[in-house]
Motif scaffolding. Structure first.
Motif, mmCIF file in Angstrom:
data_model
loop_
_atom_site.group_PDB
_atom_site.id
_atom_site.type_symbol
_atom_site.label_atom_id
_atom_site.label_comp_id
_atom_site.label_asym_id
_atom_site.label_seq_id
_atom_site.Cartn_x
_atom_site.Cartn_y
_atom_site.Cartn_z
ATOM 1 N N ALA A 123 36.220 28.311 -30.584
ATOM 2 C CA ALA A 123 37.652 28.593 -30.636
ATOM 3 C C ALA A 123 38.361 27.962 -29.449
ATOM 4 O O ALA A 123 39.465 27.447 -29.577
ATOM 5 C CB ALA A 123 37.901 30.101 -30.659
ATOM 6 N N ALA A 124 37.714 27.975 -28.283
ATOM 7 C CA ALA A 124 38.315 27.385 -27.103
ATOM 8 C C ALA A 124 38.458 25.882 -27.234
ATOM 9 O O ALA A 124 39.308 25.279 -26.605
ATOM 10 C CB ALA A 124 37.482 27.715 -25.857
ATOM 11 N N HIS A 125 37.614 25.243 -28.057
ATOM 12 C CA HIS A 125 37.658 23.802 -28.216
ATOM 13 C C HIS A 125 38.531 23.379 -29.397
ATOM 14 O O HIS A 125 38.631 22.218 -29.694
ATOM 15 C CB HIS A 125 36.240 23.241 -28.372
ATOM 16 N N HIS A 126 39.159 24.308 -30.085
ATOM 17 C CA HIS A 126 40.021 23.956 -31.216
ATOM 18 C C HIS A 126 41.431 23.673 -30.755
ATOM 19 O O HIS A 126 41.923 24.255 -29.816
ATOM 20 C CB HIS A 126 40.049 25.099 -32.250
ATOM 21 N N ASP A 127 42.063 22.761 -31.444
ATOM 22 C CA ASP A 127 43.450 22.391 -31.195
ATOM 23 C C ASP A 127 44.236 22.930 -32.380
ATOM 24 O O ASP A 127 44.014 22.527 -33.501
ATOM 25 C CB ASP A 127 43.536 20.869 -31.106
ATOM 26 N N THR A 128 45.151 23.841 -32.127
ATOM 27 C CA THR A 128 45.851 24.510 -33.220
ATOM 28 C C THR A 128 47.157 23.849 -33.602
ATOM 29 O O THR A 128 47.985 24.453 -34.258
ATOM 30 C CB THR A 128 46.126 25.977 -32.840
ATOM 31 N N VAL A 141 42.745 17.128 -21.026
ATOM 32 C CA VAL A 141 41.610 16.225 -21.172
ATOM 33 C C VAL A 141 40.556 16.604 -20.135
ATOM 34 O O VAL A 141 40.849 16.638 -18.932
ATOM 35 C CB VAL A 141 42.033 14.753 -20.958
ATOM 36 N N CYS A 142 39.342 16.885 -20.601
ATOM 37 C CA CYS A 142 38.251 17.212 -19.675
ATOM 38 C C CYS A 142 37.739 15.912 -19.049
ATOM 39 O O CYS A 142 37.359 14.978 -19.762
ATOM 40 C CB CYS A 142 37.119 17.938 -20.393
ATOM 41 N N GLN A 143 37.711 15.881 -17.742
ATOM 42 C CA GLN A 143 37.266 14.689 -17.029
ATOM 43 C C GLN A 143 35.757 14.489 -17.108
ATOM 44 O O GLN A 143 35.274 13.404 -16.845
ATOM 45 C CB GLN A 143 37.683 14.763 -15.561
ATOM 46 N N ARG A 144 35.020 15.512 -17.485
ATOM 47 C CA ARG A 144 33.567 15.384 -17.564
ATOM 48 C C ARG A 144 33.112 15.005 -18.972
ATOM 49 O O ARG A 144 32.432 14.015 -19.161
ATOM 50 C CB ARG A 144 32.891 16.676 -17.128
ATOM 51 N N HIS A 188 36.591 16.056 -23.748
ATOM 52 C CA HIS A 188 37.214 16.897 -24.774
ATOM 53 C C HIS A 188 38.732 16.897 -24.606
ATOM 54 O O HIS A 188 39.250 16.998 -23.502
ATOM 55 C CB HIS A 188 36.693 18.328 -24.695
ATOM 56 N N VAL A 189 39.431 16.766 -25.729
ATOM 57 C CA VAL A 189 40.893 16.764 -25.743
ATOM 58 C C VAL A 189 41.365 17.961 -26.550
ATOM 59 O O VAL A 189 40.846 18.245 -27.625
ATOM 60 C CB VAL A 189 41.439 15.469 -26.390
ATOM 61 N N LEU A 208 40.888 19.294 -34.548
ATOM 62 C CA LEU A 208 40.419 18.769 -33.276
ATOM 63 C C LEU A 208 40.943 17.364 -33.036
ATOM 64 O O LEU A 208 41.406 16.702 -33.959
ATOM 65 C CB LEU A 208 38.885 18.706 -33.262
ATOM 66 N N HIS A 209 40.833 16.908 -31.816
ATOM 67 C CA HIS A 209 41.026 15.504 -31.473
ATOM 68 C C HIS A 209 39.621 14.912 -31.462
ATOM 69 O O HIS A 209 38.744 15.410 -30.748
ATOM 70 C CB HIS A 209 41.677 15.359 -30.097
#
Length: 151
Positions: free
Chosen positions: A7-12, A104-107, A110-111, A46-47
């Motif tokens: 859920a935290a990685h979803h783009d709504t 955007v996660c720099q590691r 993930h967008v 998602l992206h």
């Protein structure tokens, strides 16, 4: 991956619309590959990078060659149906009709979308302090580490 981290990685921000109508509204023909790609984005919210799209479609038994996925996403971007987010790693694409910004996660790269209403005041202050404005899409990129990479 736990349900909470999924859920935290979803783009709504992706609209739940009829893919055929959405393609037509943007002046595009409804080819099987375009429909598959658009349906995947609508379902995943998602992206995704080109390779991720190709892999997900193949796993679903609806394979589309990576070159076709790339061309499809570039076409979607050109007509304003999709947007590209450049960050660490591969370019990721998202589909939405709502103006929004991105984290955007720099590691891991993930967008995720972030509704523009959450950053409107901050974007105005940024412009006031530095003269920097969001690009023509109105999108700001906010870099950091996602919840998964902070563990």
């Amino acid at each position: 991956m736990s349900r909470a981290s999924q859920a935290a990685h979803h783009d709504t921000t992706t609209p739940a619309r009829d893919p055929r109508a959405l393609l037509r509204r943007h002046g595009l023909r409804c080819t099987p590959s375009r429909l598959r790609v658009l349906t995947l984005f609508s379902a995943s919210q998602l992206h995704l990078a080109v390779t991720e799209v190709s892999e997900r479609l193949a796993r679903a038994g609806r394979a589309v060659h990576a070159t076709t996925v790339y061309r499809t996403l570039e076409t979607f971007t050109a007509v304003g149906l999709a947007h590209a987010v450049h960050g660490p790693g591969a370019t990721r694409y998202g589909i939405t009709e709502e103006p929004h910004h991105h984290t955007v996660c720099q590691r891991c790269g993930h967008v995720a979308g972030l509704a523009s209403e959450h950053l409107t005041k901050a974007a105005g202050k940024l412009e006031e302090l530095t003269g920097l404005r969001p690009d023509s899409s109105g999108s700001l990129l906010v870099y950091g580490l996602c919840a998964r990479c902070c563990r």
